[in-house]
Each structure stands twice: as C-alpha cells, then as structure tokens.
Design a protein around this motif. Structure first.
Motif, PDB file in Angstrom:
ATOM      1  N   GLU A 186      52.289  21.963  34.771  1.00 48.55           N
ATOM      2  CA  GLU A 186      51.757  22.229  33.438  1.00 48.55           C
ATOM      3  C   GLU A 186      51.636  23.717  33.120  1.00 48.55           C
ATOM      4  O   GLU A 186      51.249  24.069  32.020  1.00 48.55           O
ATOM      5  N   ASN A 187      51.913  24.583  34.089  1.00 47.34           N
ATOM      6  CA  ASN A 187      51.716  26.009  33.861  1.00 47.34           C
ATOM      7  C   ASN A 187      53.062  26.720  33.770  1.00 47.34           C
ATOM      8  O   ASN A 187      53.819  26.764  34.738  1.00 47.34           O
ATOM      9  N   PRO A 188      53.388  27.282  32.597  1.00 45.32           N
ATOM     10  CA  PRO A 188      54.707  27.904  32.409  1.00 45.32           C
ATOM     11  C   PRO A 188      54.938  29.123  33.283  1.00 45.32           C
ATOM     12  O   PRO A 188      56.092  29.526  33.486  1.00 45.32           O
ATOM     13  N   GLN A 189      53.873  29.720  33.826  1.00 47.53           N
ATOM     14  CA  GLN A 189      54.057  30.889  34.688  1.00 47.53           C
ATOM     15  C   GLN A 189      54.642  30.519  36.050  1.00 47.53           C
ATOM     16  O   GLN A 189      54.991  31.400  36.836  1.00 47.53           O
ATOM     17  N   ALA A 190      54.739  29.231  36.347  1.00 46.79           N
ATOM     18  CA  ALA A 190      55.309  28.797  37.627  1.00 46.79           C
ATOM     19  C   ALA A 190      56.746  29.283  37.789  1.00 46.79           C
ATOM     20  O   ALA A 190      57.199  29.556  38.908  1.00 46.79           O
ATOM     21  N   TYR A 191      57.470  29.393  36.682  1.00 50.28           N
ATOM     22  CA  TYR A 191      58.889  29.738  36.762  1.00 50.28           C
ATOM     23  C   TYR A 191      59.129  31.165  37.239  1.00 50.28           C
ATOM     24  O   TYR A 191      60.220  31.488  37.710  1.00 50.28           O
ATOM     25  N   ALA A 192      58.117  32.010  37.127  1.00 48.08           N
ATOM     26  CA  ALA A 192      58.275  33.406  37.549  1.00 48.08           C
ATOM     27  C   ALA A 192      57.779  33.632  38.971  1.00 48.08           C
ATOM     28  O   ALA A 192      57.719  34.768  39.434  1.00 48.08           O
ATOM     29  N   GLN A 193      57.432  32.546  39.680  1.00 54.33           N
ATOM     30  CA  GLN A 193      56.833  32.660  41.001  1.00 54.33           C
ATOM     31  C   GLN A 193      57.792  32.178  42.087  1.00 54.33           C
ATOM     32  O   GLN A 193      58.730  31.418  41.832  1.00 54.33           O
ATOM     33  N   ASP A 194      57.533  32.619  43.322  1.00 52.89           N
ATOM     34  CA  ASP A 194      58.254  32.108  44.485  1.00 52.89           C
ATOM     35  C   ASP A 194      57.494  30.869  44.945  1.00 52.89           C
ATOM     36  O   ASP A 194      56.607  30.933  45.798  1.00 52.89           O
ATOM     37  N   PHE A 195      57.843  29.749  44.369  1.00 51.08           N
ATOM     38  CA  PHE A 195      57.034  28.548  44.472  1.00 51.08           C
ATOM     39  C   PHE A 195      57.958  27.348  44.666  1.00 51.08           C
ATOM     40  O   PHE A 195      58.827  27.079  43.844  1.00 51.08           O
TER      41      PHE A 195
END
Length: 494
Positions: free
Chosen positions: A325-334
């Motif tokens: 649900e968090n759009p900032q996930a795409y910018a993370q090493d996750f």
C-alpha cells in the motif's frame, strides 16, 4: 449532606442493535465519582455507554440525567434547541474521519500516499473546526499540549499512527467542553508509555470539573478513577471504591471453535520456499520527517515475528510496505517472496500470498458490505465484494462463518455487528485464501480480556496447524502468541 446525582438508571431493560442486552439495570452516578466499568463482554460494555448516551432503546424502567437540568431549562427559556448530549463527550472505538468535502470516502491506501493525503484535514484543521463556537476551559493550544499533539498539528490525519489517532479523538472530546466524558476502552492502541501517562491526563481534566466514566480491563484501571462497577449477566453485579481489591479475575472462556474444522481450513496453506521478506537499508520519509531509517530485516519461511515500538515509531508504515500500500516501496531495496518490488509485479500478485488484519480496516468497507461479503472479498483483496463468486468460494466462506460462529449475522452489514464479531470476520477474510504470510496489526485491539485470550489461542492453533509465516504487532505482551519467538524493535537502531 447527600451527594448530588448526575445520572441514574432504574430497573431498565435495554435493547442494543435489536437485542436485549440488559435486564433490571440499575446505576447511580453521583457528583465527585469517576467510574471505571469492567466486564467479560465488550458488547455489554459498549452497550452500557450507549445507554448513558441515550442511543439504546429502554422499553422498561427509566434513565434520568439531572446533570443537564440547569442547562436544558436555560436553553428552553431561550427557545433554543438543546440536548443533554451538548454537555457530554464520547470517544468510541470506531471513530471515523471525513474528508474535506465532509464525505467518508477515504480508502485504505490513501493514508500512505503523500499526493492524496491533502484530501484529509490536518490535525490543526480538525481541532480548529471542532473548537469553533464553543468557549470554555479547553483551547486548541492547551489540548494539543496535554495530549502531545503539538508536533503533529500540521500532519494529515491520515498519516497518524493508531495511538496518535486515539490521542486526537481524546482531544476532540475535550474541545466540546464537556461536563461528562465517556470513553470506550480509551487505552487501546496506546504504547506502554502513553498508557502510563493516561492517568495523569484523567487527573488533569477531572481537576477542571469534568466527570469521567470509562470502560476498561480490570488490570488497567488508571489513576483518577474512584469507583468501579462490574457488568455481568445483563446487569451491574456489584460496585466498589477503587483501592479495594474486590474484582475477580476475568474467567477465561472455553474454546468455542471446532478445532478439527480449523485444522482442515488452514491445512491448505503451503510454505514459501525461501526468504519471505528482505529489507535492505529501507528508509521512508514524509516531507522532512523520517518514519523509517535504514531498516534491515529478513524473515524466513515459517518464522513468527513480533514488531514493536512506541506510537509513531513506524510500525504502520512498515506494514504498509509489506501489504503493497505504500508507493515509496518502489524506491527501496526491498524483496518480498523472492521478488524485488518494482520489477513489474501487479498489486494483486503482491497481495495474493498475504493475509492482513487491522482494526481500522472496518472503516474502509462500504456500508452495504455484509459479513459474508467481507469474508468473500478476501479472495480478491478488495475492500468489499464487487464480483461474482464461485460455488467453491461460497462453500469455503460458509466454513469460516461456521467456525467463528458468524452464521446468524452473515447477512448483517459489517458496521452493525460487535467489535469482537468484526475481528473474527476480518480474520476469516485474511485466511480464506490460504496465505503464506499473515500480518496482524493490533488485531485484538479493543477486545476485552477473555476475547483477547481467545484470539491469542486461535492464532496459536493456526500456527500449530500450518506452516504460515506470521508478523504480529502489539503493545501488549500478554497478547503475543507463544509461537512468536523473534522480535523487530523499531525503537532500536537497526
């Protein structure tokens, strides 16, 4: 000199949501008394508060509210519409925010999307709106300071943690300048530090002339309370002054579930072969505020984790990453289930192997969604059922309704059933698709002691019967299932 009576219930039969809850209910609230109401049924506790507020039906007996007589007489002489509720504040467990258009149409993802949070008011705007035209002891400034909201005034209300939201609802109650303040389980969602400070909050407002009545656990009766009443078998069974240890421990309910059916239902869960979660130096920021800072965390298949931390430490934000649900996930090493976020997966592919339960989910289902539809929506990871289901899916939903004793309310709207029934509905929704990972975010919050014990036992059985991976978020040590043996503390540097 005899104490002045503020409110009195005499020989009342009480119906709540169409069901008779109390028979021969009697209660007298005198000036100077500050009450805690305890009992084994969360439904009875809420119904008692609703009776004081005048929202239940009383076919027999009566309730009087002398505390409001002077006010209502004055307003009647002035020819102005009035109610005893003008002098009463109430904080329920199901507080619902509205957007700037005064429509309750937020969706769950919106709280994590910075570009859409402007649809919601800030803490300052909401407090200002609720303080207009009401003069008294309580101002936006002193209320914000008392409830530690000053640093949050310019935050969107959608960005608040569960505990911060609870403090905001308490502040809104004060700004109505009440003489009577009713609170339903007000310490739920608060971290250990905030729960310890709650007694100081009560004593401060009591000194300003407010009378308090709260529902709570017998093990969490805060400073400032002077009297205790115990509800049981449809009436107040006894009352006593605080300081006298006259309450009996809540009796644990026998397990009501068909454990063989539970085992059958969760036996379809298969483990993920590999690492379920892998976060590498993950950081999330809103504006200038770091919510998560360089988090490193790995969860292997079948592991059961506790996630802990103070209110505002980032627990809800972390969970939002995991459930997509968090759009900032795409910018993370996750990495999730062996796949790096942002490599072409759809939101539905991401959600399919994850079951999720949080109390606030109830607020985001449309009003027409019944218990059955909510459970079935788990197959599609939607906030409500909007497509045709198969006979096999209907059959599985019937099994979960049967397991959690929800058959008789299956066609009632979710917002018309008790908090306990809502929790079992949400748990059934999370499990109906046989997820490999179950995330429980304060999932038993607001339940009474026996209900929480049953919820804990149920999760323990699910873990015993299946290879499911578990992420458990809770401020209460007693609620944590025995199968949880690993901890991520967001209050510590990673």
């Amino acid at each position: 000199m005899k104490a002045k009576i503020l409110l009195q219930i005499e020989n009342a039969q009480v119906k709540y949501l169409g069901e008779t809850i109390f028979q021969d209910l009697n209660f007298t609230w005198e000036e100077g008394q500050q009450w805690a109401i305890i009992g084994s049924s969360g439904r009875e506790l809420t119904a008692f508060l609703e009776t004081l507020r005048g929202t239940t039906h009383i076919p027999e007996g009566k309730i009087s509210r002398p505390f409001s007589n002077d006010y209502t007489n004055q307003k009647n002489e002035e020819g102005r519409i009035n109610s005893f509720r003008d002098l009463m504040a109430y904080v329920s467990q199901q507080f619902r925010f509205r957007n700037k258009s005064n429509l309750q149409n937020f969706y769950f993802q919106q709280r994590f999307n910075s570009s859409e949070s402007d649809e919601a008011a800030t803490v300052r705007e909401l407090l200002t709106e609720n303080s207009q035209g009401k003069s008294g002891n309580w101002t936006l400034g002193n209320v914000a300071e008392l409830l530690r909201l000053t640093s949050l005034l310019d935050e969107s209300i959608l960005k608040l943690s569960n505990g911060e939201t609870r403090r905001l609802t308490l502040a809104l109650g004060l700004l109505s300048q009440p003489e009577i303040y009713l609170m339903d389980q007000p310490m739920t969602g608060l971290d250990v530090e905030s729960r310890a400070a709650f007694g100081d909050f009560l004593k401060t407002i009591i000194c300003k002339g407010i009378h308090i009545l709260i529902t709570t656990s017998p093990y969490e009766i805060p400073d400032g309370i002077t009297h205790i009443a115990e509800l049981g078998e449809g009436r107040i069974s006894r009352t006593w002054k605080k300081g006298r240890d006259h309450f009996s421990p809540i009796q644990q309910r026998e397990n009501p579930w068909d454990l063989s059916l539970l085992q059958t239902l969760v036996s379809t869960i298969t483990p993920f072969e590999g690492r379920v979660i892998d976060l590498k130096n993950v950081s999330i920021r809103y504006g200038k505020k770091d919510i998560l800072h360089q988090i490193n965390w790995q969860v292997n298949s079948g592991e059961r984790w506790l996630v802990k931390g103070k209110n505002g430490s980032g627990k809800s934000t972390l969970i939002s990453l995991l459930i997509g649900e968090n759009p900032q996930a795409y910018a993370q090493d996750f990495w999730l289930f062996g796949r790096k976020r942002g490599t072409g997966e759809s939101i539905w592919e991401l959600k399919k192997p994850i079951g999720f339960v949080a109390p606030e989910l109830v607020r985001f289902f449309p009003a027409n969604q019944t218990v059955r539809k909510v459970i079935l929506s788990g197959f599609f990871d939607t906030m409500g059922l909007f497509r045709k289901t198969t006979l096999e899916q209907e059959s599985k939903a019937n099994d979960w309704l049967s397991l959690f004793k929800l058959e008789t309310i299956a066609d009632l709207p979710l917002n018309r059933i008790s908090l306990e029934q809502q929790r079992w509905t949400l748990l059934a929704r999370a499990l109906i698709k046989s997820p490999m990972l179950l995330i429980l975010d304060e999932a038993s919050q607001g339940l009474d002691d026996s209900q929480r014990a049953l919820f804990k036992m149920t999760i323990e059985k699910i873990c015993a019967f299946s290879p499911i991976s578990l992420i458990y978020v809770s401020h209460y040590i007693a609620d944590i299932p025995d199968s949880v043996n690993k901890t991520l503390d967001l209050g510590l540097k990673n």
